[in-house]
Design a protein around this motif. Sequence first.
Motif, short mmCIF file in Angstrom:
data_model
loop_
_atom_site.label_atom_id
_atom_site.label_comp_id
_atom_site.label_asym_id
_atom_site.label_seq_id
_atom_site.Cartn_x
_atom_site.Cartn_y
_atom_site.Cartn_z
N VAL A 264 0.01 -1.50 1.49
CA VAL A 264 1.23 -1.89 0.79
C VAL A 264 0.98 -1.97 -0.71
CG1 VAL A 264 2.90 -3.77 0.44
CG2 VAL A 264 2.20 -3.13 2.77
N LYS A 265 -0.13 -2.57 -1.10
CA LYS A 265 -0.45 -2.74 -2.52
C LYS A 265 -0.59 -1.40 -3.23
CE LYS A 265 -3.48 -5.46 -5.51
NZ LYS A 265 -4.62 -6.42 -5.53
N ASN A 266 -1.02 -0.37 -2.51
CA ASN A 266 -1.25 0.94 -3.11
C ASN A 266 -0.04 1.87 -3.02
OD1 ASN A 266 -4.28 1.54 -3.96
ND2 ASN A 266 -4.33 0.15 -2.22
N CYS A 267 0.92 1.56 -2.17
CA CYS A 267 2.05 2.47 -1.99
C CYS A 267 3.04 2.34 -3.15
CB CYS A 267 2.74 2.24 -0.65
SG CYS A 267 3.83 0.81 -0.59
N PHE A 268 3.98 3.27 -3.22
CA PHE A 268 4.98 3.27 -4.29
C PHE A 268 6.10 2.29 -4.01
CE2 PHE A 268 8.53 5.11 -6.77
CZ PHE A 268 7.93 5.13 -8.02
N ALA A 269 6.51 2.19 -2.74
CA ALA A 269 7.56 1.25 -2.35
C ALA A 269 7.53 1.06 -0.85
CB ALA A 269 8.94 1.75 -2.77
N VAL A 270 8.01 -0.09 -0.40
CA VAL A 270 8.16 -0.37 1.03
C VAL A 270 9.61 -0.18 1.42
CG1 VAL A 270 8.16 -2.24 2.74
CG2 VAL A 270 6.17 -1.90 1.28
N VAL A 271 9.81 0.47 2.56
CA VAL A 271 11.15 0.79 3.06
C VAL A 271 11.39 0.05 4.37
CG1 VAL A 271 12.70 2.65 3.79
CG2 VAL A 271 11.00 3.08 2.01
N ASN A 272 12.60 -0.44 4.57
CA ASN A 272 12.99 -1.04 5.85
C ASN A 272 14.29 -0.39 6.30
OD1 ASN A 272 14.66 -3.04 7.52
ND2 ASN A 272 12.65 -4.00 7.57
N GLU A 290 4.13 -7.62 -5.13
CA GLU A 290 4.81 -7.04 -6.29
C GLU A 290 5.05 -5.55 -6.14
OE1 GLU A 290 2.63 -8.24 -9.76
OE2 GLU A 290 2.83 -10.37 -9.30
N VAL A 291 5.44 -5.15 -4.93
CA VAL A 291 5.75 -3.77 -4.62
C VAL A 291 7.25 -3.65 -4.39
CG1 VAL A 291 5.42 -1.91 -2.92
CG2 VAL A 291 3.48 -3.33 -3.63
N PRO A 292 7.91 -2.64 -4.98
CA PRO A 292 9.36 -2.49 -4.81
C PRO A 292 9.78 -2.34 -3.35
CG PRO A 292 8.57 -1.11 -6.59
CD PRO A 292 7.35 -1.65 -5.91
N VAL A 293 10.99 -2.79 -3.05
CA VAL A 293 11.53 -2.78 -1.69
C VAL A 293 12.85 -2.02 -1.64
CG1 VAL A 293 12.50 -4.22 0.14
CG2 VAL A 293 10.42 -4.95 -1.05
N LEU A 294 12.97 -1.13 -0.66
CA LEU A 294 14.23 -0.45 -0.35
C LEU A 294 14.60 -0.84 1.08
CD1 LEU A 294 13.26 3.14 -1.59
CD2 LEU A 294 14.48 1.39 -2.88
N ALA A 295 15.73 -1.48 1.29
CA ALA A 295 16.05 -2.02 2.61
C ALA A 295 17.46 -1.66 3.04
CB ALA A 295 15.89 -3.54 2.61
#
Length: 352
Positions: A264-272, A290-295
């Motif tokens: 998670v820390k290395n990815c560009f964004a987390v998606v749900n 502190e990783v952006p979230v798209l949900a």
Amino acid sequence: MRLLFLAVLRRHTGNAITAQRVRDHLEAAGHVCILKDALDFESPSEISSFIKAESLEAAMALHLYRGGRLLPGHGIPFGIIFGGTDLNEDVKQGEKNKVMGKVLEEARFAVAFTESMKETAQRQWKYRKQDRSHWLSHARSWHRGAQKADPHAKDKIYVQSQGIATVPSTTFNWNTFLQRSEINQSADNLHVFLLICGLREVKDPLYLVDAFSEWHREEPNVYMVIVGPEVDPVFTREVKAKVKRTAGVRLIGEMAQEDLHAVVKNCFAVVNSSVSEGMSAAILEAMDLEVPVLARNIPGNAAVVKHGVTGLLFSSPQKLQLNLEVFHTSIRKKTEQNKNPEKKINCKLIGC
């Protein structure tokens, strides 16, 4: 106090992680908390024998139906923690709804992760079970404006958001993860969007696959990686078949929690993309890192993600697709939303 705590403990799932965190909190407060998988018990009689054998004084359950249905009638007080499955899925099934209402009636307290979960529960299980004489008295006086029966859920449900802690592995190697994911590109200019979920229909992991694949064809450094355990074998086969024939999308099995936090820390964004959620631990952990979230814009996610402030909510793959490229180039510059919620994403730029 000696406590029994029931939950469904599939490895590396949000439920198991939440249950372990609650157990750790109770034990830190000085209680003895015995965490058991609800699926290990086939009947309330087995629970009764276990309670006596362990001299347990009280109990808790994560999920009103999955765990809570085993707790009434044993002579010890108990409380329950609502899960998303309770309020978004099981309430739609008549028999389960009835069972959950009885459990809630006997429970000393109930915990909801959000206000919206509390309100849903109150709507579902509104009135106390009355004895016949009380009901007749109530019926006779109804025309005189008598007060309705008190909601039996109203005064026992408390809102308590999840507490989370992220501990990324210090030995994790991002390049090794990319190789495992069959992503043969330099990590320097790579943008990995991570979807964390158990493979089951309610998590809808295929919802965004085509949208990300189309973007990957235009921008080969963009990938969507799905990470999680194989919960539903039939649905897992469907997911594997779809991912295998789809460019720009990868599927990785379950991972140890510390390694997953490092991903998670290395990815560009987390998606749900879930159809329903109670409170997504993956979203909370992404925010903590502190990783952006798209949900996906569903009640459980909307209770956590404030659109344009702490992340982005989308209502369809098409809507997300329209915003992804602008997100790609602007979100890192326009916001540090998880670090400082006062800094907002420029919604005009992303078409909110």
